[in-house]
Design an enzyme around this catalytic site. Structure first.
Site, PDB file in Angstrom:
ATOM      1  N   ARG A  20       0.707  -1.273   0.204  1.00 41.52           N
ATOM      2  CA  ARG A  20      -0.048   0.084   0.036  1.00 41.52           C
ATOM      3  C   ARG A  20       0.972   1.265   0.036  1.00 41.52           C
ATOM      4  O   ARG A  20       0.146   2.288  -0.392  1.00 41.52           O
ATOM      5  CB  ARG A  20      -0.903   0.056   1.130  1.00 41.52           C
ATOM      6  CG  ARG A  20      -2.127  -0.817   0.958  1.00 41.52           C
ATOM      7  CD  ARG A  20      -2.835  -1.350   2.341  1.00 41.52           C
ATOM      8  NE  ARG A  20      -1.724  -1.920   3.181  1.00 41.52           N
ATOM      9  CZ  ARG A  20      -2.197  -2.149   4.581  1.00 41.52           C
ATOM     10  NH1 ARG A  20      -3.157  -2.052   5.027  1.00 41.52           N
ATOM     11  NH2 ARG A  20      -1.187  -2.896   5.210  1.00 41.52           N
ATOM     12  N   ARG A  74      -5.524  -1.722  -6.513  1.00 42.37           N
ATOM     13  CA  ARG A  74      -6.372  -2.285  -5.319  1.00 42.37           C
ATOM     14  C   ARG A  74      -7.707  -1.696  -5.381  1.00 42.37           C
ATOM     15  O   ARG A  74      -8.615  -2.078  -4.686  1.00 42.37           O
ATOM     16  CB  ARG A  74      -5.427  -1.864  -3.964  1.00 42.37           C
ATOM     17  CG  ARG A  74      -5.707  -2.521  -2.846  1.00 42.37           C
ATOM     18  CD  ARG A  74      -5.989  -3.762  -2.789  1.00 42.37           C
ATOM     19  NE  ARG A  74      -6.561  -4.117  -1.316  1.00 42.37           N
ATOM     20  CZ  ARG A  74      -7.589  -3.867  -0.878  1.00 42.37           C
ATOM     21  NH1 ARG A  74      -8.506  -3.491  -1.566  1.00 42.37           N
ATOM     22  NH2 ARG A  74      -8.006  -4.011   0.280  1.00 42.37           N
ATOM     23  N   ASP A  99      -0.241 -14.067   0.804  1.00 43.57           N
ATOM     24  CA  ASP A  99      -0.501 -13.960   2.167  1.00 43.57           C
ATOM     25  C   ASP A  99       0.032 -15.133   2.944  1.00 43.57           C
ATOM     26  O   ASP A  99      -0.468 -16.256   2.447  1.00 43.57           O
ATOM     27  CB  ASP A  99      -1.758 -13.405   2.705  1.00 43.57           C
ATOM     28  CG  ASP A  99      -1.749 -12.668   4.086  1.00 43.57           C
ATOM     29  OD1 ASP A  99      -1.407 -11.509   4.008  1.00 43.57           O
ATOM     30  OD2 ASP A  99      -2.184 -13.404   4.929  1.00 43.57           O
ATOM     31  N   TYR A 108      -3.792 -16.905  14.315  1.00 46.17           N
ATOM     32  CA  TYR A 108      -4.824 -16.481  13.456  1.00 46.17           C
ATOM     33  C   TYR A 108      -5.808 -17.349  13.637  1.00 46.17           C
ATOM     34  O   TYR A 108      -7.095 -17.086  13.863  1.00 46.17           O
ATOM     35  CB  TYR A 108      -4.478 -16.260  12.168  1.00 46.17           C
ATOM     36  CG  TYR A 108      -3.667 -14.771  12.005  1.00 46.17           C
ATOM     37  CD1 TYR A 108      -4.253 -13.629  12.147  1.00 46.17           C
ATOM     38  CD2 TYR A 108      -2.326 -14.931  11.825  1.00 46.17           C
ATOM     39  CE1 TYR A 108      -3.362 -12.443  12.166  1.00 46.17           C
ATOM     40  CE2 TYR A 108      -1.436 -13.681  11.795  1.00 46.17           C
ATOM     41  CZ  TYR A 108      -2.099 -12.571  11.917  1.00 46.17           C
ATOM     42  OH  TYR A 108      -1.216 -11.291  11.880  1.00 46.17           O
TER      43      TYR A 108
HETATM   44  O1  CP3 Z   1       5.659  -7.575  -0.416  1.00 47.89           O
HETATM   45  C1  CP3 Z   1       5.498  -8.783   0.444  1.00 47.89           C
HETATM   46  O2  CP3 Z   1       5.914  -8.633   1.495  1.00 47.89           O
HETATM   47  C2  CP3 Z   1       4.539 -10.053  -0.058  1.00 47.89           C
HETATM   48  C3  CP3 Z   1       3.297  -9.961   0.436  1.00 47.89           C
HETATM   49  C4  CP3 Z   1       2.930 -10.453   1.914  1.00 47.89           C
HETATM   50  C5  CP3 Z   1       1.763  -9.541   2.217  1.00 47.89           C
HETATM   51  N1  CP3 Z   1       1.492 -10.470   3.453  1.00 47.89           N
HETATM   52  C6  CP3 Z   1       0.656  -9.078   1.585  1.00 47.89           C
HETATM   53  C7  CP3 Z   1      -0.510  -8.426   2.324  1.00 47.89           C
HETATM   54  C8  CP3 Z   1       3.532 -10.981   2.846  1.00 47.89           C
HETATM   55  C9  CP3 Z   1       4.878 -11.665   2.960  1.00 47.89           C
HETATM   56  C10 CP3 Z   1       2.517 -10.966   3.867  1.00 47.89           C
HETATM   57  C11 CP3 Z   1       2.956 -11.731   5.093  1.00 47.89           C
HETATM   58  C12 CP3 Z   1       1.953 -11.661   6.280  1.00 47.89           C
HETATM   59  N2  CP3 Z   1       0.581 -11.640   6.231  1.00 47.89           N
HETATM   60  C13 CP3 Z   1       2.460 -11.789   7.637  1.00 47.89           C
HETATM   61  C14 CP3 Z   1       3.818 -12.087   7.951  1.00 47.89           C
HETATM   62  C15 CP3 Z   1       4.742 -10.565   8.029  1.00 47.89           C
HETATM   63  C16 CP3 Z   1       4.252  -9.710   8.997  1.00 47.89           C
HETATM   64  O3  CP3 Z   1       4.045  -8.528   8.527  1.00 47.89           O
HETATM   65  O4  CP3 Z   1       4.472  -9.920  10.118  1.00 47.89           O
HETATM   66  C17 CP3 Z   1       1.338 -11.679   8.431  1.00 47.89           C
HETATM   67  C18 CP3 Z   1       1.380 -11.592  10.139  1.00 47.89           C
HETATM   68  C19 CP3 Z   1       0.073 -11.616   7.771  1.00 47.89           C
HETATM   69  C20 CP3 Z   1      -1.368 -11.322   8.045  1.00 47.89           C
HETATM   70  C21 CP3 Z   1      -2.215 -10.261   7.313  1.00 47.89           C
HETATM   71  N3  CP3 Z   1      -2.213 -10.161   6.103  1.00 47.89           N
HETATM   72  C22 CP3 Z   1      -2.442  -9.070   8.218  1.00 47.89           C
HETATM   73  C23 CP3 Z   1      -2.320  -8.931   9.813  1.00 47.89           C
HETATM   74  C24 CP3 Z   1      -2.907  -8.148   7.262  1.00 47.89           C
HETATM   75  C25 CP3 Z   1      -3.533  -6.911   7.619  1.00 47.89           C
HETATM   76  C26 CP3 Z   1      -2.654  -5.976   7.891  1.00 47.89           C
HETATM   77  C27 CP3 Z   1      -2.271  -5.235   6.978  1.00 47.89           C
HETATM   78  O5  CP3 Z   1      -0.572  -5.250   6.848  1.00 47.89           O
HETATM   79  O6  CP3 Z   1      -2.869  -4.873   6.128  1.00 47.89           O
HETATM   80  C28 CP3 Z   1      -2.830  -8.832   5.992  1.00 47.89           C
HETATM   81  C29 CP3 Z   1      -3.393  -8.294   4.591  1.00 47.89           C
HETATM   82  C30 CP3 Z   1      -2.366  -8.168   3.592  1.00 47.89           C
HETATM   83  N4  CP3 Z   1      -1.474  -8.985   3.370  1.00 47.89           N
HETATM   84  C31 CP3 Z   1      -2.174  -6.921   2.843  1.00 47.89           C
HETATM   85  C32 CP3 Z   1      -1.053  -7.078   2.211  1.00 47.89           C
HETATM   86  C33 CP3 Z   1      -0.470  -6.189   0.841  1.00 47.89           C
HETATM   87  C34 CP3 Z   1      -3.046  -5.497   2.945  1.00 47.89           C
HETATM   88  C35 CP3 Z   1      -3.933  -5.770   1.772  1.00 47.89           C
HETATM   89  C36 CP3 Z   1      -4.509  -4.553   1.390  1.00 47.89           C
HETATM   90  O7  CP3 Z   1      -5.424  -3.819   2.132  1.00 47.89           O
HETATM   91  O8  CP3 Z   1      -4.215  -4.353   0.350  1.00 47.89           O
END
Ligand code: CP3
Length: 367
Positions: A31, A40, A76, A151
Site C-alpha cells: 500500500r 487495489r 499472504d 490467527y
Molecule cells: O511484499 C510482500 O512482503 C509480499 C506480500 C505479503 C503480504 N502479507 C501481503 C499483504 C507478505 C509476505 C505477507 C505476510 C503476512 N501476512 C504476515 C507476516 C509478515 C508480518 O508482517 O508480520 C502476516 C502476519 C500476515 C497477515 C496479514 N495479512 C495481516 C495482519 C494483514 C492486515 C494488516 C495489513 O498489513 O494490512 C494482511 C493483509 C495483507 N497482506 C495486505 C498485504 C499487502 C494488505 C492488503 C491491502 O489492504 O491491500
C-alpha cells in the site's frame, strides 16, 4: 553477451562474498506504492492474490522503482490456510469465522495438496520468474506454524494473541496436533513453491516473540523444525526464518537448520551474531520508522545497521583486531552473510522516495 550477474542475495544467504550488500524490504509490494493502491482500488486483496497475472504484476511493481536484490511473491501467509477447509476472509486482515479450538475441528482440516489447492500461487511464480531483472531471485514464503495458529485460534489479528496463547496452556496436546498439521502443510506448500521456481523460501514467525522460552521451544520451534527438516530433504534452496521480537529467543534458534535468520530492530546485529555464531546469515534490521527520518539521518541509521553487520561478520570470523580498527575508522563494507532489510514490514504511509534513497545508499556504501 555479458555473463549473467550472480545474485548477491543468494550469495549472501550462503555467506559468500558479495559485490555489495543485498537489500530487499519486507512488504515491499503493497500500500505505500501509489501503483499498488491504484490497482487495489479496482480489485480486492484476495483477488490480487488469486489471479496470477495480477499477483505477478504486484510482485514486480517495487522492482520497477527500486534496484532491489530480491523479489517476494505477492500473497499472504493465510492464503494456503483457506485451502485446509478454514472459513477465512481477508478484510483485508485475515478473519476466521469459526476459530479452530477443538480436536474435532483440527482433525477435520484437509491435507494441503498444492497443485490441487493453490495452483494460482504456483502459476504466479511461473509468471514472475521470466520477468525478473537479471540476478534478482524470487523468494517464496509461508507463515511459521505457530504464527498461523495465532490467527486460526484467535480468529482475528490481536496485539497479544491472548486467546491463542491461553490455548497453548489449556490444551497443549491439541495445540501440538494443530501445529503438526500446519507444519506438514507448510512443508508441502513451500516445496511446491520451490518446484515452481521460487529460489529461496522464507518462514514468517511474526508472533513467535510473544512466547516465553519454554512455550517457544515446545510449540513454535518444535513445529518449525518439522517443516524445515522436511524441506531440507526435498529442496536445496536457501531457507530464511524470520523471528519478530525474538531477541530473547535467539540462542534457541541458533541450531535451527536454516541458512538465514531474519531479525527485528530491537537487537544490534553484532549481538545477534554473537549468539547465532558464524554459520548463519542474518537479515535485517532497520526500524521501519527510520524511513520517516530526513535523508541525511536515514543514511546515518542505515550506516549503523551496516556497521553492526560488519562487526558481526568480522567477529564471527575471529578477526577481532580488524574489527577494532574498522570501528575506529568508521569503514563500512559489504559484510558477508548480511542481507539488509527492515526489521518488520514497511508501513503503508511510508514515502516511496525514502525507500529509493535507502536502497541506493546501501548499494553505494557497500559496493
Ligand atoms: O511484499 C510482500 O512482503 C509480499 C506480500 C505479503 C503480504 N502479507 C501481503 C499483504 C507478505 C509476505 C505477507 C505476510 C503476512 N501476512 C504476515 C507476516 C509478515 C508480518 O508482517 O508480520 C502476516 C502476519 C500476515 C497477515 C496479514 N495479512 C495481516 C495482519 C494483514 C492486515 C494488516 C495489513 O498489513 O494490512 C494482511 C493483509 C495483507 N497482506 C495486505 C498485504 C499487502 C494488505 C492488503 C491491502 O489492504 O491491500
Amino acid at each position: 553477451m555479458s555473463p549473467p550477474r550472480e545474485s548477491t542475495f543468494l550469495a549472501a544467504c550462503r555467506r559468500q562474498a558479495v559485490a555489495h550488500t543485498p537489500i530487499w524490504v519486507m512488504r515491499q509490494a503493497g500500500r505505500y506504492l501509489p501503483e499498488y493502491r491504484e490497482l487495489r482500488a479496482k480489485v480486492d486483496f484476495e483477488s490480487l492474490t488469486r489471479q496470477p497475472e495480477l499477483a505477478a504484476e504486484v510482485t514486480l511493481q517495487p522492482l520497477r522503482r527500486f534496484e532491489l536484490d530480491a523479489a517476494i511473491l505477492f500473497s499472504d501467509i493465510m492464503t494456503p490456510v483457506q485451502s485446509l477447509g478454514v472459513d477465512l476472509t481477508f478484510e483485508p486482515a485475515p478473519v476466521v469465522r469459526n476459530p479452530i479450538r477443538t480436536d474435532t475441528q483440527i482433525d477435520a482440516l484437509h491435507e494441503l495438496v498444492p497443485e490441487r489447492d493453490v495452483p494460482f500461487v504456483l502459476r504466479s511464480i511461473q509468471l514472475i520468474r521470466p520477468n525478473l531483472p537479471r540476478g534478482v531471485p524470487l523468494i517464496g514464503f509461508a507463515g511459521g506454524p505457530f504464527t498461523l495458529l495465532c490467527y486460526l485460534v484467535s480468529g482475528r489479528p490481536s496485539k497479544e494473541f491472548d486467546v491463542a496463547r491461553s490455548f497453548l496452556y489449556a490444551q497443549p496436546q491439541s495445540a501440538e496436533r494443530l501445529l503438526d498439521r500446519l507444519a506438514d502443510a507448510m512443508a508441502a506448500y513451500l516445496h511446491a513453491q520451490a518446484a515452481a521456481g521460487a529460489q529461496a523460501l522464507m518462514l514468517f514467525e511474526s508472533w513467535g516473540g510473544l512466547l516465553g522460552p519454554g512455550a517457544f521451544d515446545r510449540f513454535a520451534l518444535r513445529a518449525v523444525r518439522r517443516t524445515v527438516a522436511a524441506l531440507r530433504r526435498s529442496t536445496d534452496v536457501p531457507l530464511i526464518y524470520y523471528l519478530n521480537q525474538g531477541s530473547a529467543l535467539m540462542e534457541r534458534v541458533a541450531d535451527l537448520d536454516v541458512d538465514v535468520i531474519g531479525v527485528d530492530w530491537r537487537t544490534p546485529l553484532g549481538k545477534v551474531r554473537q549468539v547465532l555464531g558464524p554459520h548463519k546469515a542474518v537479515q535485517g534490521n532497520l526500524d521501519p520508522a527510520a524511513l520517516f527520518s530526513s535523508p541525511e539521518d536515514l543514511r546515518r541509521h542505515a550506516d549503523e545497521v551496516l556497521r553492526e553487520a560488519g562487526r558481526a561478520a568480522r567477529e564471527a570470523s575471529g578477526d577481532i583486531e580488524r574489527s577494532r580498527e574498522a570501528r575506529g575508522s568508521g569503514e563500512i563494507r559489504a559484510a558477508p552473510g548480511h542481507i539488509f532489510n527492515l526489521g518488520h514490514g514497511i508501513w503503508p504511509n511510508t514515502d516511496p522516495d525514502s525507500v529509493a534513497r535507502l536502497v541506493d545508499h546501501v548499494h553505494e556504501r557497500t559496493g
